[in-house]
Design a protein around this motif. Structure first.
Motif, mmCIF file in Angstrom:
data_model
loop_
_atom_site.group_PDB
_atom_site.id
_atom_site.type_symbol
_atom_site.label_atom_id
_atom_site.label_comp_id
_atom_site.label_asym_id
_atom_site.label_seq_id
_atom_site.Cartn_x
_atom_site.Cartn_y
_atom_site.Cartn_z
ATOM 1 N N TYR A 91 0.833 -1.195 0.000
ATOM 2 C CA TYR A 91 0.000 0.000 0.000
ATOM 3 C C TYR A 91 0.873 1.253 0.000
ATOM 4 C CZ TYR A 91 -3.884 -3.145 0.700
ATOM 5 O OH TYR A 91 -4.800 -4.140 0.518
ATOM 6 N N PRO A 92 0.361 2.354 -0.534
ATOM 7 C CA PRO A 92 1.175 3.566 -0.701
ATOM 8 C C PRO A 92 1.900 4.015 0.559
ATOM 9 C CG PRO A 92 -0.872 3.807 -1.902
ATOM 10 C CD PRO A 92 -0.992 2.526 -1.124
ATOM 11 N N ASP A 93 1.253 3.925 1.727
ATOM 12 C CA ASP A 93 1.898 4.402 2.949
ATOM 13 C C ASP A 93 3.009 3.480 3.429
ATOM 14 O OD1 ASP A 93 0.149 2.375 3.590
ATOM 15 O OD2 ASP A 93 -0.482 3.247 5.497
ATOM 16 N N GLN A 94 3.115 2.288 2.823
ATOM 17 C CA GLN A 94 4.167 1.342 3.190
ATOM 18 C C GLN A 94 5.273 1.282 2.142
ATOM 19 O OE1 GLN A 94 1.831 -2.222 3.278
ATOM 20 N NE2 GLN A 94 0.838 -1.752 5.229
ATOM 21 N N LEU A 95 5.072 2.003 1.045
ATOM 22 C CA LEU A 95 5.927 1.833 -0.130
ATOM 23 C C LEU A 95 7.391 2.141 0.150
ATOM 24 C CD1 LEU A 95 6.143 1.209 -3.122
ATOM 25 C CD2 LEU A 95 5.473 3.570 -3.615
ATOM 26 N N ALA A 96 7.685 3.258 0.797
ATOM 27 C CA ALA A 96 9.078 3.671 1.008
ATOM 28 C C ALA A 96 9.875 2.603 1.746
ATOM 29 C CB ALA A 96 9.114 4.993 1.769
ATOM 30 N N ARG A 97 9.220 1.863 2.635
ATOM 31 C CA ARG A 97 9.925 0.847 3.431
ATOM 32 C C ARG A 97 10.231 -0.417 2.635
ATOM 33 N NH1 ARG A 97 5.876 2.628 7.117
ATOM 34 N NH2 ARG A 97 4.636 0.732 6.798
ATOM 35 N N GLN A 98 9.658 -0.542 1.445
ATOM 36 C CA GLN A 98 9.829 -1.760 0.655
ATOM 37 C C GLN A 98 10.801 -1.598 -0.517
ATOM 38 O OE1 GLN A 98 8.424 -4.644 1.544
ATOM 39 N NE2 GLN A 98 7.363 -3.698 3.279
ATOM 40 N N LEU A 99 11.499 -0.469 -0.583
ATOM 41 C CA LEU A 99 12.303 -0.170 -1.773
ATOM 42 C C LEU A 99 13.801 -0.169 -1.538
ATOM 43 C CD1 LEU A 99 10.144 2.727 -3.291
ATOM 44 C CD2 LEU A 99 10.164 0.319 -3.966
ATOM 45 N N GLU A 153 0.490 9.757 -7.967
ATOM 46 C CA GLU A 153 1.631 10.651 -8.161
ATOM 47 C C GLU A 153 2.631 10.523 -7.018
ATOM 48 O OE1 GLU A 153 4.250 12.928 -9.910
ATOM 49 O OE2 GLU A 153 2.381 12.243 -10.843
ATOM 50 N N GLN A 154 2.133 10.409 -5.790
ATOM 51 C CA GLN A 154 3.032 10.255 -4.654
ATOM 52 C C GLN A 154 3.807 8.941 -4.734
ATOM 53 O OE1 GLN A 154 3.724 12.415 -1.869
ATOM 54 N NE2 GLN A 154 2.839 13.805 -3.381
ATOM 55 N N SER A 155 3.130 7.883 -5.160
ATOM 56 C CA SER A 155 3.797 6.578 -5.290
ATOM 57 C C SER A 155 4.890 6.640 -6.350
ATOM 58 C CB SER A 155 2.771 5.498 -5.629
ATOM 59 O OG SER A 155 1.809 5.370 -4.601
ATOM 60 N N ARG A 156 4.591 7.290 -7.465
ATOM 61 C CA ARG A 156 5.609 7.464 -8.515
ATOM 62 C C ARG A 156 6.800 8.249 -7.985
ATOM 63 N NH1 ARG A 156 4.427 10.716 -12.228
ATOM 64 N NH2 ARG A 156 5.600 9.854 -13.981
ATOM 65 N N TYR A 176 3.102 -4.393 -6.366
ATOM 66 C CA TYR A 176 1.854 -3.820 -6.877
ATOM 67 C C TYR A 176 1.343 -2.810 -5.862
ATOM 68 C CZ TYR A 176 -3.246 -3.655 -7.599
ATOM 69 O OH TYR A 176 -4.548 -3.238 -7.748
ATOM 70 N N VAL A 177 1.178 -1.561 -6.312
ATOM 71 C CA VAL A 177 0.726 -0.487 -5.428
ATOM 72 C C VAL A 177 -0.693 -0.084 -5.832
ATOM 73 C CG1 VAL A 177 1.279 1.766 -4.441
ATOM 74 C CG2 VAL A 177 3.115 0.326 -5.372
ATOM 75 N N PRO A 178 -1.728 -0.554 -5.117
ATOM 76 C CA PRO A 178 -3.098 -0.155 -5.436
ATOM 77 C C PRO A 178 -3.393 1.234 -4.852
ATOM 78 C CG PRO A 178 -3.105 -1.704 -3.614
ATOM 79 C CD PRO A 178 -1.671 -1.533 -4.016
ATOM 80 N N CYS A 179 -3.731 2.169 -5.713
ATOM 81 C CA CYS A 179 -3.938 3.557 -5.277
ATOM 82 C C CYS A 179 -5.431 3.873 -5.258
ATOM 83 C CB CYS A 179 -3.178 4.512 -6.187
ATOM 84 S SG CYS A 179 -1.382 4.306 -6.099
ATOM 85 N N THR A 180 -6.103 3.369 -4.262
ATOM 86 C CA THR A 180 -7.537 3.580 -4.101
ATOM 87 C C THR A 180 -7.777 4.618 -3.020
ATOM 88 O OG1 THR A 180 -7.953 1.275 -4.713
ATOM 89 C CG2 THR A 180 -9.734 2.467 -3.602
ATOM 90 N N THR A 181 -8.644 5.571 -3.283
ATOM 91 C CA THR A 181 -8.915 6.634 -2.324
ATOM 92 C C THR A 181 -9.448 6.066 -1.010
ATOM 93 O OG1 THR A 181 -9.495 8.112 -4.155
ATOM 94 C CG2 THR A 181 -10.161 8.791 -1.942
ATOM 95 N N PRO A 182 -8.798 6.360 0.109
ATOM 96 C CA PRO A 182 -9.294 5.865 1.405
ATOM 97 C C PRO A 182 -10.601 6.541 1.788
ATOM 98 C CG PRO A 182 -7.492 7.412 1.736
ATOM 99 C CD PRO A 182 -7.584 7.171 0.260
ATOM 100 N N GLU A 183 -11.437 5.813 2.508
ATOM 101 C CA GLU A 183 -12.743 6.335 2.934
ATOM 102 C C GLU A 183 -12.879 6.211 4.444
ATOM 103 O OE1 GLU A 183 -15.749 4.170 0.910
ATOM 104 O OE2 GLU A 183 -15.022 4.636 -1.092
ATOM 105 N N GLY A 184 -13.781 7.005 4.995
ATOM 106 C CA GLY A 184 -14.121 6.891 6.408
ATOM 107 C C GLY A 184 -12.915 6.964 7.319
ATOM 108 N N ALA A 185 -12.773 5.946 8.179
ATOM 109 C CA ALA A 185 -11.686 5.929 9.163
ATOM 110 C C ALA A 185 -10.321 5.918 8.492
ATOM 111 C CB ALA A 185 -11.837 4.709 10.075
ATOM 112 N N GLN A 186 -10.212 5.273 7.331
ATOM 113 C CA GLN A 186 -8.931 5.244 6.615
ATOM 114 C C GLN A 186 -8.548 6.635 6.133
ATOM 115 O OE1 GLN A 186 -9.531 2.281 3.541
ATOM 116 N NE2 GLN A 186 -8.716 0.655 4.835
#
Length: 343
Positions: A4-12, A30-33, A134-144
């Motif tokens: 997931y995008p918020d975990q991406l930096a730690r996996q590279l 864009e942030q993931s790129r 694979y980085v799924p960039c889906t808009t978070p909703e509610g609590a997310q």
């Protein structure tokens, strides 16, 4: 591997052969790129080649770029955009072949819109996923979305109590790009002083973005304030009423079948499967089942049909009627308001 995008930096720390960035949220994409490009540059990937699968595109071009030597004797990034997220037969074969030709000096990045479940089961996706991330960039909703917003507030070092945070949530839910831009502005306007609701109301207007699915979920969950807010936003955005009615009829029809089974009584387990309702959505329906009677659901369907008839025969978009329908998802309001006929 799904990351997931918020975990991406730690996996590279060790860049994979390929990165797949797919989703409909422009800010997350864009942030993931940007995160991948920054890490790739740090690891010596200086040259960038950009390709797009469009009319006239040849998959041989991708193959040639994969094998070509860098003009600058540096490692290379090949970014391929798939506007429909469908490489086709030729593209699928090419992508699978390239993954069998390990090249540590090339990083392949594929970007495109949100992938459907069946697309993630295709051969080309599975092969690339096994070789990369694979980085799924889906808009978070509610609590997310609230967690994302809190994280960005902390990122910009802003001082903000609970009330202004909730106000920002209401203003920007579903619109990460606008929310992040707003926080950047707040950092300039008030870098150290606490930010209150009065300041927010002076600076910003409602830019939240919602879908018809979020509207019906709010109705089913009896979140009246949220449902009315979403409905107002959908109207201001010019969302076609037939789309809203389609989603409303769909959910009410499902609810009617569930309620009928519950009243029989019939075990709901088989009905969940028959209606293809996955576990994540069961609590939403169960909430409505526990709250509403069969007659309530039938009245809701009749009311929605009346709005549809008015639209088709008279061309009238009855937004007030939809607001009234939303209120009827609350049994207390239903008992007091169901008899009212809106002209």
């Amino acid at each position: 591997m799904r990351v997931y995008p918020d975990q991406l930096a730690r996996q590279l720390s060790q860049l994979p052969q390929c990165c797949l960035i797919f989703g409909d949220d422009p800010w997350l994409c864009e942030q993931s790129r940007a995160v991948i490009f920054a890490e790739a540059k740090r690891q010596g990937f200086e040259e960038k080649i950009q390709l797009t699968q469009e009319t006239g595109f040849s998959w041989n071009e991708l193959f040639e770029q994969w094998q070509a030597m860098s003009l600058f004797s540096s490692r290379r990034i090949i970014e391929l955009t798939l506007p429909q997220a469908k490489p086709g037969t030729e593209g699928s074969t090419m992508l699978q072949s390239l993954m069998q030709m390990d090249n540590p000096d090339v990083l392949l990045i594929l970007t495109g819109p949100k992938l459907a479940a069946e697309q993630t089961k295709s051969k080309w996706f599975k092969v690339l996923d096994a070789k990369g991330i694979y980085v799924p960039c889906t808009t978070p909703e509610g609590a997310q979305f609230q967690r994302w917003l809190d994280g960005r507030i902390n990122h910009y070092g802003l001082s903000m109590a609970r009330d202004p945070r909730e106000m920002l949530f209401a203003l920007y839910e579903g619109n990460l790009l606008a929310a992040d831009q707003a926080l950047q502005l707040l950092q300039l306007l008030s870098p150290t002083a606490p930010i209150d609701c009065e300041q927010l109301s002076q600076y910003f207007e409602d830019q939240s973005r919602f879908s018809v699915f979020q509207l019906t979920d709010a109705m089913l969950s009896n979140q009246q304030d949220k449902a009315q807010h979403i409905l107002s936003q959908l109207k201001s955005e010019g969302v076609a009423m037939p789309i809203i009615l389609w989603s409303l009829f769909k959910e009410l029809t499902v609810l009617l079948q569930l309620k009928a089974a519950q009243n029989n009584p019939e075990p709901l387990q088989g009905v969940w499967s028959k209606l293809r309702i996955w576990d994540k959505r069961k609590p939403i329906y169960q909430n409505a089942l526990n709250r509403l009677e069969l007659t309530h659901v039938e009245t809701l369907l009749a009311g929605a049909s009346s709005i549809e008839l008015k639209l088709k025969q008279q061309g009238i978009e009855d937004w007030t009627g939809l607001s009234h329908i939303s209120l009827l998802f609350d049994p207390k309001s239903h008992n007091k308001l169901a008899h009212i006929v809106l002209d």
